[in-house]
Scaffold this motif. Structure first.
Motif, short mmCIF file in Angstrom:
data_model
loop_
_atom_site.label_atom_id
_atom_site.label_comp_id
_atom_site.label_asym_id
_atom_site.label_seq_id
_atom_site.Cartn_x
_atom_site.Cartn_y
_atom_site.Cartn_z
N PRO A 1 -46.55 -16.64 127.03
CA PRO A 1 -47.44 -15.27 126.95
C PRO A 1 -46.44 -14.12 127.18
O PRO A 1 -45.54 -14.14 127.93
N LEU A 2 -47.02 -13.01 126.58
CA LEU A 2 -46.37 -11.82 126.74
C LEU A 2 -46.31 -11.44 128.26
O LEU A 2 -45.10 -10.76 128.59
N GLU A 3 -46.88 -11.81 128.87
CA GLU A 3 -46.75 -11.48 130.56
C GLU A 3 -45.83 -11.99 131.31
O GLU A 3 -45.41 -11.50 132.09
N LYS A 4 -45.14 -12.98 130.59
CA LYS A 4 -43.98 -13.77 131.26
C LYS A 4 -42.67 -13.19 130.46
O LYS A 4 -41.58 -13.53 130.64
N LEU A 5 -42.68 -12.73 129.19
CA LEU A 5 -41.51 -12.56 128.33
C LEU A 5 -40.96 -11.45 128.67
O LEU A 5 -41.29 -10.16 128.66
N VAL A 6 -39.52 -11.60 128.90
CA VAL A 6 -38.57 -10.56 129.23
C VAL A 6 -37.51 -10.72 127.98
O VAL A 6 -36.74 -11.74 127.81
N LEU A 7 -37.25 -9.45 127.26
CA LEU A 7 -36.47 -9.50 126.13
C LEU A 7 -34.99 -9.23 126.65
O LEU A 7 -34.73 -8.25 127.43
#
Length: 265
Positions: A204-210
Motif C-alpha cells: 500500500p502507498l501508506e507503507k511505500l517509501v521511495l
C-alpha cells in the motif's frame, strides 16, 4: 532527538544474514536485553525504536548469502511480528529487484540477472525475495523503502539509458502500483519450499517509501568504470513527482535517502 526515531539496520551488501539455529524468540530476547540495558536509570528508556531489514547478497557469486534460506526468511518474519506486537517499528529496505512490481517471478536467490538488454553480465539482482515477508507478515511491516539506486536497476535503465524524464519515471512507478491494486502478483509456487500459493502481495502507498541515492551516486556515475549504473534523482525531479502525485491523491508514505554521511554533496 526525542522526535526522531532510531532503528537498528540488519544486513547490508556483503553483510551477515541471521544466525542459523536461533529461534525468533531467542533473537527478540537478545535484542530486548541489549535495547533495555539502561533501564536501571530510566524504565522507559530504550536505545532503539525498532529494526530495519536490509539483508542483501554478496560480491562473491557463490557465497551462501546469495540465497535467502527459508529459515532466515521465517526468522525475519516472526521476529518482525514479535517486534510489532511489543510496540516497535519494523521497516524493510529491499533493493528494487528484491521487491519488483514489474516482475511476477519469485526466487530466494539474489545472484540473478535482469531482462533489459543492458549489462546482462551483472548477476546480483533478485526476484522478489522480500515479497515472502510481505505475503506472510504484511501487518508487521510499517514501511517499505524501495532502493531505486540498486546497481543497474530498472530505474537506472529507464532514466540513464532510455533518458526518461526522472519525474515521469517516479510518477509512472506509483501509477503502475496503484493500477495493480497497490501490490504485485508473485508466483511463489515456483519454489515449493515456501508452501505458498501464487498470490497478490499488498504494497500500500501508506507503507511505500521511495528510496534515493544522494551524493555518492553522482560520483559513481562520473566514474568511467561504473558508467551510469546508479540512478540519481535531482531534488527538483522528486518535488515535481510529489506535486503531481499529490494532485492525483496518490502520494507514497514518504521519501528516503542513503546514506546520511554523503548528505550535502
Amino acid at each position: 532527538h526525542g522526535d526522531t526515531f532510531h532503528l537498528v539496520s540488519f544486513g547490508g551488501w556483503d553483510g551477515k544474514h541471521l544466525p542459523a539455529g536461533a529461534t525468533p524468540e531467542e533473537l527478540y530476547a537478545e535484542f530486548q536485553s541489549y535495547n533495555t540495558q539502561n533501564h536501571t536509570l530510566d524504565d522507559s528508556f530504550v536505545l532503539f525504536d525498532g529494526i530495519d531489514w536490509d539483508l542483501e547478497g554478496n560480491d562473491n557469486l557463490h557465497h551462501p548469502n546469495n540465497e535467502f534460506t527459508l529459515e532466515c526468511l521465517n526468522q525475519m518474519g516472526v521476529l518482525s511480528q514479535l517486534m510489532k506486537n511489543n510496540g516497535y517499528i519494523v521497516t524493510t529496505a529491499p533493493p528494487e529487484s528484491y521487491l519488483d512490481i514489474t516482475n511476477v517471478n519469485f526466487s530466494r536467490f539474489v545472484n540473478l540477472t535482469y531482462p533489459e538488454p543492458w549489462h546482462r553480465e551483472f548477476q546480483y539482482h533478485g526476484h522478489n525475495v522480500y515479497a515472502y515477508i510481505l505475503a506472510k507478515w504484511n501487518d508487521a511491516i510499517d514501511l517499505v523503502f524501495v532502493q531505486f539506486y540498486e546497481s543497474y536497476s530498472h530505474a537506472a535503465f529507464e532514466v540513464n539509458v532510455l533518458e526518461m524524464n526522472p519525474s515521469e519515471f517516479l510518477v509512472g512507478y506509483v501509477h503502475r502500483l496503484v493500477s495493480q491494486g497497490e501490490g504485485l502478483n508473485v508466483c511463489f509456487e515456483s519454489d515449493p519450499s515456501t508452501e505458498l500459493n501464487n498470490q497478490f502481495v499488498s504494497l500500500p502507498l501508506e507503507k511505500l517509501v521511495l528510496g534515493f541515492a544522494n551524493g555518492w551516486a553522482v560520483e559513481s556515475n562520473n566514474s568511467e568504470d561504473d558508467e551510469v549504473k546508479h540512478v540519481f534523482f535531482e531534488k527538483h525531479a522528486v518535488e515535481s513527482a510529489y506535486l503531481e502525485l499529490n494532485d492525483a491523491q496518490m502520494t507514497p508514505r514518504g521519501f528516503g535517502f542513503w546514506v546520511i554521511e554523503e548528505e550535502g554533496k
